[in-house]
Scaffold this motif. Structure first.
Motif, PDB file in Angstrom:
ATOM      1  N   THR A 240       0.840  -1.201   0.000  1.00 47.43           N
ATOM      2  CA  THR A 240       0.000   0.000   0.000  1.00 47.43           C
ATOM      3  C   THR A 240       0.873   1.248   0.000  1.00 47.43           C
ATOM      4  O   THR A 240       2.102   1.173   0.159  1.00 47.43           O
ATOM      5  CB  THR A 240      -0.922   0.036   1.241  1.00 47.43           C
ATOM      6  OG1 THR A 240      -0.097   0.240   2.389  1.00 47.43           O
ATOM      7  CG2 THR A 240      -1.705  -1.252   1.391  1.00 47.43           C
ATOM      8  N   THR A 241       0.234   2.404  -0.116  1.00 48.11           N
ATOM      9  CA  THR A 241       0.981   3.671  -0.143  1.00 48.11           C
ATOM     10  C   THR A 241       1.694   3.927   1.179  1.00 48.11           C
ATOM     11  O   THR A 241       2.663   4.670   1.232  1.00 48.11           O
ATOM     12  CB  THR A 241       0.024   4.845  -0.429  1.00 48.11           C
ATOM     13  OG1 THR A 241      -1.082   4.737   0.466  1.00 48.11           O
ATOM     14  CG2 THR A 241      -0.483   4.803  -1.852  1.00 48.11           C
TER      15      THR A 241
ATOM     16  N   LYS B 255       2.286  -0.890   3.904  1.00 48.61           N
ATOM     17  CA  LYS B 255       1.752  -2.137   4.488  1.00 48.61           C
ATOM     18  C   LYS B 255       1.621  -3.186   3.389  1.00 48.61           C
ATOM     19  O   LYS B 255       1.337  -2.848   2.237  1.00 48.61           O
ATOM     20  CB  LYS B 255       0.401  -1.876   5.133  1.00 48.61           C
ATOM     21  CG  LYS B 255       0.557  -1.087   6.420  1.00 48.61           C
ATOM     22  CD  LYS B 255      -0.729  -0.948   7.164  1.00 48.61           C
ATOM     23  CE  LYS B 255      -0.447  -0.316   8.505  1.00 48.61           C
ATOM     24  NZ  LYS B 255      -1.403   0.698   8.869  1.00 48.61           N
TER      25      LYS B 255
ATOM     26  N   ARG C 210       0.093  -6.967   2.007  1.00 52.33           N
ATOM     27  CA  ARG C 210      -0.877  -8.069   2.105  1.00 52.33           C
ATOM     28  C   ARG C 210      -0.483  -9.089   1.038  1.00 52.33           C
ATOM     29  O   ARG C 210      -0.242  -8.727  -0.114  1.00 52.33           O
ATOM     30  CB  ARG C 210      -2.307  -7.591   1.831  1.00 52.33           C
ATOM     31  CG  ARG C 210      -2.852  -6.687   2.889  1.00 52.33           C
ATOM     32  CD  ARG C 210      -3.102  -7.431   4.211  1.00 52.33           C
ATOM     33  NE  ARG C 210      -3.535  -6.509   5.246  1.00 52.33           N
ATOM     34  CZ  ARG C 210      -2.726  -5.842   6.051  1.00 52.33           C
ATOM     35  NH1 ARG C 210      -1.422  -5.985   5.957  1.00 52.33           N
ATOM     36  NH2 ARG C 210      -3.208  -5.037   6.959  1.00 52.33           N
TER      37      ARG C 210
ATOM     38  N   SER D  26       1.333   2.966  -4.854  1.00 51.38           N
ATOM     39  CA  SER D  26       1.122   1.573  -4.445  1.00 51.38           C
ATOM     40  C   SER D  26       1.680   0.641  -5.508  1.00 51.38           C
ATOM     41  O   SER D  26       1.841   1.037  -6.674  1.00 51.38           O
ATOM     42  CB  SER D  26      -0.374   1.296  -4.250  1.00 51.38           C
ATOM     43  OG  SER D  26      -1.052   1.426  -5.478  1.00 51.38           O
TER      44      SER D  26
END
Lengths: 364, 238
Positions: free
Chosen positions: B40-41, B44, B46, B207
């Motif tokens: 993510t930006t 983080k 996933r 991202s």
């Protein structure tokens, strides 16, 4: 049951643990009900056979005992007790055998009929929660056969046994796809349905025969889906038409569904206690004849924001449900949904009042 | 001999180069497992693991999510421009409409439209070809009457393998690439040049989505009837 647990643990269990809490307004007082839920999934493919079980233990706490009369307009009724009971049960437990072109599936399983999001009139065996239509459903004990026929068509036959052959449910549908553009199914069901007796307030069962139809396609790039039933005995129709659209940012989408339910009533003054009990028990889809579902959703990385509502056009009551979900990590997610029922006393959604549900789930 | 070879290379027209680029991606079938990481930006991560099956290049694709547990059993079937999704919670199969193809696929930087692009030739035509030391720079624009979000693609193609190492995706009317695809760690698997590490970067938000191929097999035959909405539920669950 210990042996069963041993067997399941021996077959590499997977699943999830979930905690849900709900704070809600009941007659001006806020109450709390919560549950802990463990779903153990075991599945195994052995040659052309496959089985899957989802063994669930759910344990409730807080306010678990209710009087259903509290959720209805005042009818001077005796108490109608209802209790959330902690229990151990199979959500799914089925065996699938594939002998091409036949697939046989026996046991508790998802029926999965219909294309609607909020309502599925063609799936008469499973009822969705209006507060969370995408939540997993409990399976149905059925014997099922899928037969591949020419091209992208197949036949889906189902039999749901009851105490006698006569009272058992059976039916089937022809399912197909036309040039990748249109998914459709046409079916027939002879099924046992449950209603509440309006005089003695006890459930009674009767047979129904319905034709079913569903489709999913697109028009000018917008998703269009629909499903409906025609009851051969009562001559009543239930139909749903929905559209979905994603905005240019690719992150925001909306869904609209209109439900026409001829089994509902067009004037809320005609609602009687049996109608309410049918509705609470999931025996009928809606109280009103015309209902409208709306959902607006925006995804922002690990967050999803959404607001949805269901409006009974006839009695002008609405339930509005804003919510947020967040993915903490690869295994854990949190969902918070609040709701408020609006409308005049005695209408379908006004008696729901207001509340907040939070749900945390850890998968393994 | 070297001179002749160089002449042939130089004589490659944009159309011929595009055919060569596409021919690398047209393998009869494949089965494999990939690991997709969304960054993510805010940095983080996933991670998803996806089992995939393909047929006729990328014309038919079946992707079944096997990790994390929250999405296990979710699956997508792609046949040409058509996409179906299966959700195990309710047992429903839904066809995804054209407009929804702008959506990020399971939150990644790949949209459904990216996944249904198939060969470049299907939707794009070459308009310019330049050459640098080890790469060709090929510019593509959408063919007439093709509905696609992108106004231009710029491919930086490896001269040896014809694999596009970098693809810049431009939106219509924009002169800065909106997204950039990077394909690296090219390995020859069963005689097919295969990028084992792919990154799609969103240049606007920062991202990115990284895909690592954990396992790929081009030899094992894939049944054609696997790619059918009617079998999606069965294949996804098993």
């Amino acid at each position: 049951m210990n042996i069963l647990l041993f067997v399941i643990l021996a077959i590499k269990p997977e699943g999830f643990f979930e905690y849900q809490g709900e704070i809600f307004n009941l007659k001006g007082e806020y109450k709390f009900v919560g549950y802990s839920k463990l779903n153990l999934t075991s599945r195994q493919r052995i040659s052309s056979s496959y089985f899957r079980t989802d063994l669930v233990y759910i344990s409730y706490h807080g306010k678990t005992q209710y009087d259903l009369a509290d959720f209805m307009p005042e009818y001077a009724l005796p108490s109608i007790p209802f209790t959330y009971k902690s229990r151990l049960y199979f959500r799914n437990a089925f065996l699938r055998v594939r002998i091409s072109p036949l697939t046989l599936q026996f046991g508790r399983q998802q029926i999965g009929w219909g294309t609607g999001y909020a309502f599925n009139p063609t799936n008469v065996f499973q009822k969705k929660s209006i507060l969370d239509p995408s939540y997993e459903l409990d399976g149905v004990d059925a014997l099922r056969m899928f037969l591949d026929i020419a091209g992208s068509f197949d036949v889906d036959l189902l039999y749901i046994p009851e105490n006698s052959i006569d009272s058992s449910s059976y039916g089937g549908r022809l399912r197909g796809n036309v040039k990748g553009f249109l998914d459709f199914s046409l079916g027939y069901l002879d099924y046992l349905s449950t209603y509440m007796d309006p005089v003695i307030f006890l459930p009674f069962k009767k047979k129904n025969k319905i034709f079913t139809l569903d489709f999913s396609t697109e028009f000018l790039g917008i998703g269009v889906h629909g499903e409906g039933t025609y009851n051969l005995k009562t001559k009543k129709k239930i139909g749903l038409l929905g559209i979905d659209y994603t905005f240019n940012d690719g992150l925001t989408s909306c869904l609209l569904e209109y439900l026409r339910n001829e089994e509902g009533k067009d004037n809320f003054r005609d609602y009687n206690p049996a109608d309410w009990l049918d509705y609470f028990s999931g025996y009928t889809l809606t109280m009103g004849q015309n209902e409208f579902f709306f959902n607006l959703e925006r995804i922002h990385e690990l967050f999803t924001f959404k607001i949805s509502s269901i409006t009974n056009i006839n009695d002008k009551s609405t339930i509005v449900m804003p919510g947020i979900s967040y993915s903490f990590n690869d295994y854990t997610s949190l969902q918070i949904t609040s709701y408020v029922g609006l409308g005049r006393d005695g209408t379908e959604y006004s008696n729901i009042n207001d509340g907040v549900i939070f749900r945390i789930r850890v998968g393994f | 001999m070297f001179t002749l070879f160089t002449f042939i290379i130089l004589a490659l027209s944009p159309e011929e180069l595009l055919s060569k680029v596409d021919s690398v991606a047209i393998f009869p079938h494949s089965i494999g497992v990939m690991e997709e990481t969304i960054i993510t930006t805010t940095g983080k991560k996933r991670t998803f693991k996806i089992k995939f099956y393909t047929k006729n290049g990328m014309d038919k694709q079946l992707m079944v999510y096997i990790f994390p547990p929250q999405v296990r059993g979710n699956s997508f079937l792609i046949i040409g421009d058509n996409v179906w999704a299966y959700f195990p919670e309710t047992g429903r199969i839904r066809k995804i409409a054209s407009h929804a193809k702008k959506q990020k696929m399971m939150g990644s930087d790949f949209t459904y439209e990216d996944m249904t692009m198939g060969t470049y030739k299907k939707k794009f035509k070459p308009v310019n070809l330049n050459e640098e030391k080890d790469i060709y720079v090929l510019t593509l624009i959408p063919k007439e009457n093709v509905k696609i979000s992108y106004g231009k693609l710029v491919l930086r193609v490896d001269k040896k393998t014809y694999v596009p190492l970098v693809v810049d995706f431009y939106r219509k009317g924009e002169d800065k690439p909106y997204k950039t695809l990077i394909q690296e760690d090219i390995k020859i698997v069963d005689y097919i040049p295969t990028p084992m590490h792919v990154v799609m970067r969103n240049n606007e938000t920062g991202s990115e989505t990284e895909i690592r191929t954990i396992r790929i097999d081009y030899k094992t035959k894939v049944e054609d009837d696997l790619f059918s909405p009617k079998r999606l539920r069965e294949v996804s669950e098993e």
